[in-house]
Write an enzyme that holds these catalytic residues in place. Structure first.
Site, PDB file in Angstrom:
ATOM      1  N   HIS B  46       0.824  -1.207   0.000  1.00 38.86           N
ATOM      2  CA  HIS B  46       0.000   0.000   0.000  1.00 38.86           C
ATOM      3  C   HIS B  46       0.863   1.263   0.000  1.00 38.86           C
ATOM      4  CE1 HIS B  46      -3.873   1.955   0.783  1.00 38.86           C
ATOM      5  NE2 HIS B  46      -3.167   2.822   1.476  1.00 38.86           N
ATOM      6  N   HIS B  92     -10.547   1.603  -0.915  1.00 41.25           N
ATOM      7  CA  HIS B  92     -10.745   1.191   0.472  1.00 41.25           C
ATOM      8  C   HIS B  92     -11.453  -0.157   0.478  1.00 41.25           C
ATOM      9  CE1 HIS B  92     -10.207   3.885   4.215  1.00 41.25           C
ATOM     10  NE2 HIS B  92      -9.089   3.726   3.574  1.00 41.25           N
ATOM     11  N   ARG B 113      -8.597  14.317   1.588  1.00 43.16           N
ATOM     12  CA  ARG B 113      -7.400  14.912   2.192  1.00 43.16           C
ATOM     13  C   ARG B 113      -6.268  15.012   1.174  1.00 43.16           C
ATOM     14  NH1 ARG B 113      -8.919  11.913   6.386  1.00 43.16           N
ATOM     15  NH2 ARG B 113      -7.383  10.299   6.020  1.00 43.16           N
ATOM     16  N   ASP B 114      -6.153  13.987   0.319  1.00 37.50           N
ATOM     17  CA  ASP B 114      -5.115  14.044  -0.707  1.00 37.50           C
ATOM     18  C   ASP B 114      -5.290  15.276  -1.588  1.00 37.50           C
ATOM     19  OD1 ASP B 114      -3.655  11.828  -0.030  1.00 37.50           O
ATOM     20  OD2 ASP B 114      -4.774  10.455  -1.306  1.00 37.50           O
ATOM     21  N   GLN B 237     -10.646   2.450  10.200  1.00 36.34           N
ATOM     22  CA  GLN B 237     -10.749   3.736  10.875  1.00 36.34           C
ATOM     23  C   GLN B 237     -12.202   4.171  10.969  1.00 36.34           C
ATOM     24  OE1 GLN B 237      -9.563   3.158   7.899  1.00 36.34           O
ATOM     25  NE2 GLN B 237      -7.407   3.668   7.722  1.00 36.34           N
ATOM     26  N   GLU B 309      -4.224   5.061  12.530  1.00 39.85           N
ATOM     27  CA  GLU B 309      -4.734   5.717  11.326  1.00 39.85           C
ATOM     28  C   GLU B 309      -6.003   6.502  11.646  1.00 39.85           C
ATOM     29  OE1 GLU B 309      -4.817   3.165   7.877  1.00 39.85           O
ATOM     30  OE2 GLU B 309      -2.737   2.583   8.159  1.00 39.85           O
ATOM     31  N   GLY B 546      -2.172   7.466  -8.810  1.00 38.88           N
ATOM     32  CA  GLY B 546      -3.227   6.486  -8.595  1.00 38.88           C
ATOM     33  C   GLY B 546      -2.967   5.676  -7.357  1.00 38.88           C
TER      34      GLY B 546
END
Lengths: 227, 760
Positions: B46, B92, B113-114, B237, B309, B546
């Site tokens: 990941h 996810h 957030r990215d 999370q 996280e 990506g």
């Protein structure tokens, strides 16, 4: 005309209202942060859609206790024009400026769609640009928009003609209702008529490119009413 | 050397023994527990792409419009007139498999957030979902939970979910795919980067508090799912979209001050990943004190802090002396903001805890030269593919112009296809998403081949430009032929953009695959990557970044891993210069003429929706993508839209021409009467699939100009099929027999019930 737009940290339609009043209608805009008590001399207060303080407890339950709502309540009691859209409607009922409550949609899902609404009055600034019985289309987007009030309150609302907008079919029949609201109530004013709460989003229908102009007429009506 | 940790502990961090030996070599000593945890997550697929990195290198990443390519939090493209668009996709899958609501919700939060980390205001979300068979109750629970989770986060945070795709197939049973793409419009003058700069600058921890939720999610996401995975629920999370919304506003406000040097969101691997990546990208070190971190639980160990996280957290490097001003902004939004560290010259991540150094790792050891596995590619396609390719349509029962025998007229087959969950309306899903908030959604979900969002900044009058976006991927085709299937996904994404009138610009991709450690799994991954690379090069749409999600497998009760269909999902964005010149997919006016563009494109029933859902057969080979034709057809379509001739445009995708015609009828609430021709079986003509075909409708007043244009630019590749009108879809063959005649009402009804039969 000077529009005040209340901003809670979880408001998310505040900028959409600002776009309509400022960019499309060329009116004065004044942001009102949720901790403020000074409304800045505005002519109209708009409580926009969104999730005020997250609304994890009950929509608008915390917002009711905010400093800004104290000022808004005083403003409304003095006859000031107050418009609550979606979450704003929920906040107004929690704050006691409008009767009843907005509970979970009958089918439980959040619903985003365009719905038909029947205009029930035209003798108030909010609706003076519409005709009585006219069917308009406005967007909705809410999970808790099912209007509820006890039978006595409901009768009183109807007797006093406080229902301004009702969910209906394309032909105006009262057999379509996206959330189970009692009496198909989509928009409601107080007895004096200066406070309006509505679940549909007029600000999302103010621009032909993105959703028609049926909602713009609500703002146009307000402008026409201002001295 | 004696290992300080036993095999089980090393394996628990999803590290191999060889990787552990490499850690010892790099540190020159044994790691402590906190450090071992840091390596475990940073060396997960990941975070470090150890299996896919050699393959990703072949993607084209440069282009005149590309401002930021792979390597940052998101890609950024130049849309002209000073408009810059950040966009990225993320998966996810594993979290959603064990906890669908929160798994999907935090997927949305993470990708947002990215986007805003770069200084961009999020303006749109799309999602690509895969679930198992809806007949299964667990699938229905998963699907309902995922949709509700996406709605929960997206609706509350105030970013419209404007499009996406969803498919149901038993191959995704137990391992659903949840891919979310976000778009954002840059608000800051400079694109905010993630490399830490300026020795002595303070490092601010902002946003939410840190708890034990999401422990080790990155390594959890990089392993197969098993019956025991439910016990890993703490690895999922919990999202708080309200804080997410406040964080967006506070970050954008902070970035506007110009005092923020660098920013990085805390996503996978939390504090570990953000400190080490920021330090590594800036060529500096970071000293970080865990005692300063606002915690929501007591008694947390350094390892727990490092691997948490918890959502809605960011790390900022701020100009020295400006920390008070930045903190004030976050506090006003009700968020945490503390100086928890500083930039140091030594290129190490030094973690302090209770006055001691709890971990100290050279950033190079953690982030750079991470393990890479070059694997051997099969020389021949695996046996399953070869046997699938041996299939041909003649293996099917015979058919005629009347249908599949007297009992199954084509009209009925068409309704069966439309009523299947894969082709039925997805209204049940997108109605739960606020798709209009922000007041910029120009084309609503369900009405067009791609979403279109207006690009507008408050206070700036129009006319405005727009951005079109789409997500595409067909796992069945990629399974049958990874090269052609992956190419087809890229071509379809571009075609969908062209159908609304947008010029395709750039790609973000999400590679959802099984284990790369099996020869077949690696062959699928490597071959599909080659397909994406060649397709993106041919179409001039570089990849700007990506996500890679491997090990999408469930361990069956017999312990045998069962992989999903290899499913690369292509997210593509395109430019709309004139928002008045757009097309939906439905017919617009009675009397308009219907044209098919790309009449010479090869089609096949191999891997088609028809073959899968009517004949329950998984076989065949998708046709090769002909990029020259693809480009010509798409350019002609866009040209016709720009000229104002084309009133509607719709890609012929799953279900072929027959389904595309039916969808144009349903969407436009208008019938049509058409004549089609073709060689070969009628089911192939009606329902065969392949790229390069677009259905358009044009007013008769433009017939002359449009046909002259087509003759010039698309000679021999177009045909007028008939006209719009009436309340049936009627399709004749050239010799006059009626292939399909079905009322608009029946078509619509079948299409409307396909999903709601299962989901209430």
């Amino acid at each position: 005309m000077k529009f005040g737009v209340v901003v809670f940290p979880g408001s998310n339609c505040d900028r959409d209202v600002a776009y309509v009043v400022q960019d499309l209608l060329g009116q004065q805009l004044h942001w009102i942060w949720h901790t403020e008590q000074d409304l800045g001399g505005v002519d109209v207060v708009v409580i926009p859609g969104g999730f005020s303080y997250g609304d994890y407890l009950r929509c608008g339950a915390l917002a009711r206790l905010s400093p800004v709502m104290e000022a808004v309540c005083a403003f409304a009691r003095g006859g000031g024009m107050v418009l609550g859209i979606c979450n704003g409607f929920q906040v107004l009922t929690e704050a006691g400026l409008l009767p009843g409550a907005l509970i979970r949609n009958q089918k439980l899902h959040f619903t985003c769609d365009r719905v038909h609404l029947r205009v029930e009055r035209q003798d108030l600034p909010w609706v003076q640009d519409y005709r009585v019985g006219e069917v308009i289309t406005l967007p909705i987007a809410h999970g808790e928009g099912c209007y509820y009030a006890d039978p006595t309150t409901l009768r009183q609302l109807e007797d006093q003609g406080q229902v301004l907008l009702r969910y209906c079919s394309a032909s105006g029949a009262l057999n379509e209702n996206p959330n189970g609201s009692l009496n198909g109530i989509a928009g409601l004013c107080n007895a004096a008529g200066n406070v309006l709460g509505m679940m549909p989003h007029p600000e999302r229908a103010a621009d032909p490119l993105t959703g028609g102009t049926a909602g713009r007429r609500l703002f146009a009506g307000l402008l026409a009413a201002s001295p | 050397m004696e290992f300080a940790f036993c095999d089980q502990e090393i394996a628990a961090h999803r590290l191999t023994k060889d990787e552990y030996r490499e850690i010892l070599r790099r540190l020159g000593r044994s790691p402590n527990r906190a450090e071992l945890g840091m390596f475990g997550v940073m060396w997960s697929e990941h975070c470090c792409y150890k299996n896919s990195r050699p393959l990703l290198g072949q993607f084209p990443t440069q282009g005149p419009r590309i401002l930021v390519g792979p390597g940052e939090n998101a890609g950024v493209v130049d849309l002209g007139e000073g408009l810059r668009l950040a966009f990225k996709i993320e998966s996810h899958n594993h979290p959603s498999a064990v906890e669908p609501f929160q798994g999907a919700a935090t997927g949305v939060g993470g990708i947002l957030r990215d986007i805003f980390t770069m200084g961009a205001r999020p303006i749109a979300l799309l999602n690509s979902l895969r679930f198992g068979d809806l007949e299964d109750g667990r699938t229905r629970t998963l699907a309902a939970g995922v949709v509700a989770g996406i709605a929960h986060y997206g609706n509350c945070v105030g970013v419209p979910t404007v499009g996406g795709e969803v498919y149901f197939d038993p191959h995704y049973q137990g391992n659903p795919l949840v891919n979310v793409m976000a778009l954002g419009l840059m608000e800051t003058k400079e694109i905010v980067k993630s490399g830490a700069q300026g020795i002595g600058n303070p490092v601010l921890y902002v946003g939410s508090t840190t708890g034990r939720d999401g422990m080790g999610g990155a390594s959890f996401a990089s392993a197969e799912l098993s019956e025991q995975s439910a016990a890993d629920r703490p690895a999922v999370q919990v999202g708080d979209p309200f804080l997410g919304k406040a964080l967006i506003e506070a970050c954008l406000e902070a970035f506007q001050t110009g005092m923020v040097v660098a920013a990085q969101d805390m996503g996978a691997a939390g504090i570990t990943c953000s400190t080490s990546e920021m330090a590594a990208r800036g060529g500096v070190g970071i000293e970080f004190d865990l005692d300063r971190v606002p915690a929501r639980e007591t008694g947390m160990t350094p390892q727990e802090y490092l691997l948490s996280e918890s959502q809605e957290r960011m790390l900022l490097v701020v100009q020295a002396g400006k920390e008070a001003q930045i903190k004030e902004i976050f506090h006003r939004w009700g968020l945490q903001a503390v100086v928890a560290g500083r930039v140091i010259p030594d290129p190490v991540v030094r973690i302090l805890f209770q006055g001691q150094v709890a971990a100290q790792v050279p950033t190079v050891a953690l982030v750079e030269d991470t393990p890479v596995y070059h694997r051997q590619l099969l020389e021949q396609p695996p046996a399953y593919a070869q046997s699938a390719w041996a299939w041909c349509a003649a293996d099917l029962p015979p058919c005629s112009a009347a249908g599949l025998g007297p009992e199954r007229p084509w009209s009925q087959v068409l309704q069966q296809l439309l009523g299947g969950p894969n082709l039925a309306t997805k209204q049940w899903i997108y109605r739960q998403y606020d798709h209009q908030v922000q007041n910029n959604t120009v084309l609503l979900p369900g009405g067009a081949d791609a979403a279109v969002v207006r690009l507008r900044t408050l206070g700036q009058p129009g006319p405005h430009r727009g951005v079109a976006a789409t997500l595409d991927g067909n796992g069945r085709l990629v399974y049958l032929d990874p090269y052609r299937g992956a190419q087809a996904a890229v071509a379809e994404a571009a075609r969908n953009l062209s159908c609304v009138g947008a010029e395709p610009l750039a790609v973000t991709d999400n590679l959802n695959f099984g284990s790369p450690e099996t020869p077949v799994g690696y062959w699928q991954l490597a071959t599909a990557c080659r397909g994406i690379a060649t397709a993106c090069a041919a179409l001039g749409t570089p990849v700007t970044g990506g996500n890679v999600s491997l090990y999408n497998e469930t361990l069956g009760p017999d312990g045998q891993p069962q992989a999903i269909y290899p499913t690369p999902v292509i997210g593509m964005v395109g430019l709309v210069e004139d928002l008045e010149r757009l097309c939906g997919q439905g017919w617009v006016r009675k009397g308009d003429l219907v044209y098919l563009l790309g009449t010479g494109a090869p089609i096949s029933l191999g891997g088609s929706e028809y073959l899968a859902s009517v004949h329950h057969t998984l076989a065949g080979r998708p046709p090769a993508v002909d990029f020259a034709r693809e480009l010509k057809v798409q350019t002609a379509c866009r040209g016709g839209i720009r000229q104002g001739w084309v009133a509607s445009a719709h890609d012929c995708a799953e279900g072929g021409l027959g389904v595309a015609l039916a969808e144009a009828c349903i969407s436009g609430c208008l019938g049509a009467t058409l004549t089609i021709s073709g060689a070969g079986r009628w089911d192939e003509v009606l329902f065969g699939e392949g790229g390069g075909r677009i259905l358009t409708s044009v007013s008769p007043s433009h017939q002359g100009a449009w046909e002259a244009y087509l003759t010039e630019h698309l000679a021999g590749e177009w045909r007028c099929l008939g006209g719009v009108g009436g309340d049936t879809l009627t399709i004749h063959s050239q010799d006059g027999s009626t292939l399909i005649q079905v009322s608009l009402e029946d078509l619509t009804q079948a299409w409307q019930q396909g999903l709601t039969r299962y989901l209430a």
